[in-house]
Structure formats: structure tokens, C-alpha cells
Design a protein around this motif. Structure first.
Motif, mmCIF file in Angstrom:
data_model
loop_
_atom_site.group_PDB
_atom_site.id
_atom_site.type_symbol
_atom_site.label_atom_id
_atom_site.label_comp_id
_atom_site.label_asym_id
_atom_site.label_seq_id
_atom_site.Cartn_x
_atom_site.Cartn_y
_atom_site.Cartn_z
ATOM 1 N N ILE A 159 58.183 75.837 93.399
ATOM 2 C CA ILE A 159 58.281 75.323 94.738
ATOM 3 C C ILE A 159 60.014 76.150 95.263
ATOM 4 N N GLN A 160 61.010 75.265 94.246
ATOM 5 C CA GLN A 160 62.585 75.353 94.680
ATOM 6 C C GLN A 160 62.095 76.887 95.160
ATOM 7 N N PHE A 161 61.865 78.064 93.684
ATOM 8 C CA PHE A 161 62.014 79.526 93.634
ATOM 9 C C PHE A 161 61.236 79.951 95.440
ATOM 10 N N TYR A 162 60.202 79.422 95.819
ATOM 11 C CA TYR A 162 59.703 80.307 96.685
ATOM 12 C C TYR A 162 60.328 79.402 98.043
ATOM 13 N N GLN A 163 61.377 78.111 98.235
ATOM 14 C CA GLN A 163 62.191 77.614 99.460
ATOM 15 C C GLN A 163 63.115 78.908 99.399
ATOM 16 N N GLN A 164 63.896 79.111 97.925
ATOM 17 C CA GLN A 164 65.374 79.719 98.239
ATOM 18 C C GLN A 164 64.603 81.286 98.773
ATOM 19 N N TRP A 172 53.262 70.649 86.810
ATOM 20 C CA TRP A 172 53.490 69.715 87.374
ATOM 21 C C TRP A 172 55.237 69.927 87.676
ATOM 22 N N ILE A 173 55.858 70.884 86.288
ATOM 23 C CA ILE A 173 56.963 70.917 86.025
ATOM 24 C C ILE A 173 57.378 72.415 86.927
ATOM 25 N N PHE A 174 56.038 73.372 86.197
ATOM 26 C CA PHE A 174 56.212 74.625 86.223
ATOM 27 C C PHE A 174 56.161 74.336 88.176
ATOM 28 N N VAL A 215 49.372 65.454 71.240
ATOM 29 C CA VAL A 215 50.606 65.009 72.631
ATOM 30 C C VAL A 215 51.047 66.124 73.216
ATOM 31 N N ILE A 216 51.195 67.969 72.610
ATOM 32 C CA ILE A 216 51.410 68.794 72.689
ATOM 33 C C ILE A 216 50.227 68.720 73.845
ATOM 34 N N MET A 217 49.209 69.168 73.072
ATOM 35 C CA MET A 217 47.829 69.163 74.560
ATOM 36 C C MET A 217 48.138 68.379 75.727
ATOM 37 N N TRP A 218 47.787 66.808 75.600
ATOM 38 C CA TRP A 218 48.122 66.212 76.859
ATOM 39 C C TRP A 218 49.670 66.992 77.538
ATOM 40 N N LEU A 219 51.061 67.187 77.256
ATOM 41 C CA LEU A 219 51.905 67.722 77.900
ATOM 42 C C LEU A 219 51.295 68.954 78.448
ATOM 43 N N THR A 220 50.865 69.963 77.839
ATOM 44 C CA THR A 220 50.552 71.401 78.482
ATOM 45 C C THR A 220 49.066 71.039 79.880
ATOM 46 N N GLN A 221 48.418 70.169 79.618
ATOM 47 C CA GLN A 221 47.199 70.011 80.455
ATOM 48 C C GLN A 221 47.966 68.859 81.932
ATOM 49 N N TYR A 222 48.967 68.261 81.788
ATOM 50 C CA TYR A 222 49.057 67.322 82.399
ATOM 51 C C TYR A 222 50.833 67.713 83.088
#
Length: 67
Positions: free
Chosen positions: A52-57, A45-47, A34-41
Motif C-alpha cells: 500500500i505504501q508503494f502504491y501510494q507513492q 499483513w506486513i507485505f 512459529v515460522i508457519m504461524w508467522l508466514t500464515q498470519y
């Protein structure tokens, strides 16, 4: 949706994935999968979303004239 709902849904999803494999497999190995799947997929996307939010600000601050 609020962030609390997203966090709750993701936790429920992780628990379901963990429990689906714990009947036949070693639970520790299933947790690692599960941890491997979370870190891969999921985490990239969360990062990307927060980047993108940081860059827009940042871009909005650069466009605003100094006072």
C-alpha cells in the motif's frame, strides 16, 4: 512507534511463543510452528502494508505533472 520498537516487540513475541512450547515439545518442531504461524498470519499483513505504501507513492508520482 518506531520500527525498532516493532521489531523488538515481534522478536520478544516470537521468543515467548517458542519458549512456551519448548518445555513439552521438541524445540525444533516448536520453531517450525512459529515460522508457519508467522508466514500464515503476520507476514501477509506486513507485505500488504508495504504494498500500500508503494502504491501510494506510485500514484502520487503519476499525478504530479512532468516538469
Amino acid at each position: 512507534m518506531s520500527k525498532k520498537k516493532y521489531i523488538g516487540y515481534s522478536l520478544i513475541f516470537c521468543v515467548v511463543i517458542f519458549l512456551s512450547g519448548s518445555i513439552f515439545n521438541n524445540p525444533i518442531w516448536q520453531l517450525m510452528r512459529v515460522i508457519m504461524w508467522l508466514t500464515q498470519y503476520i507476514l501477509p499483513w506486513i507485505f500488504l502494508y508495504y504494498f500500500i505504501q508503494f502504491y501510494q507513492q506510485y500514484a502520487a508520482k503519476q499525478e504530479k505533472p512532468p516538469e
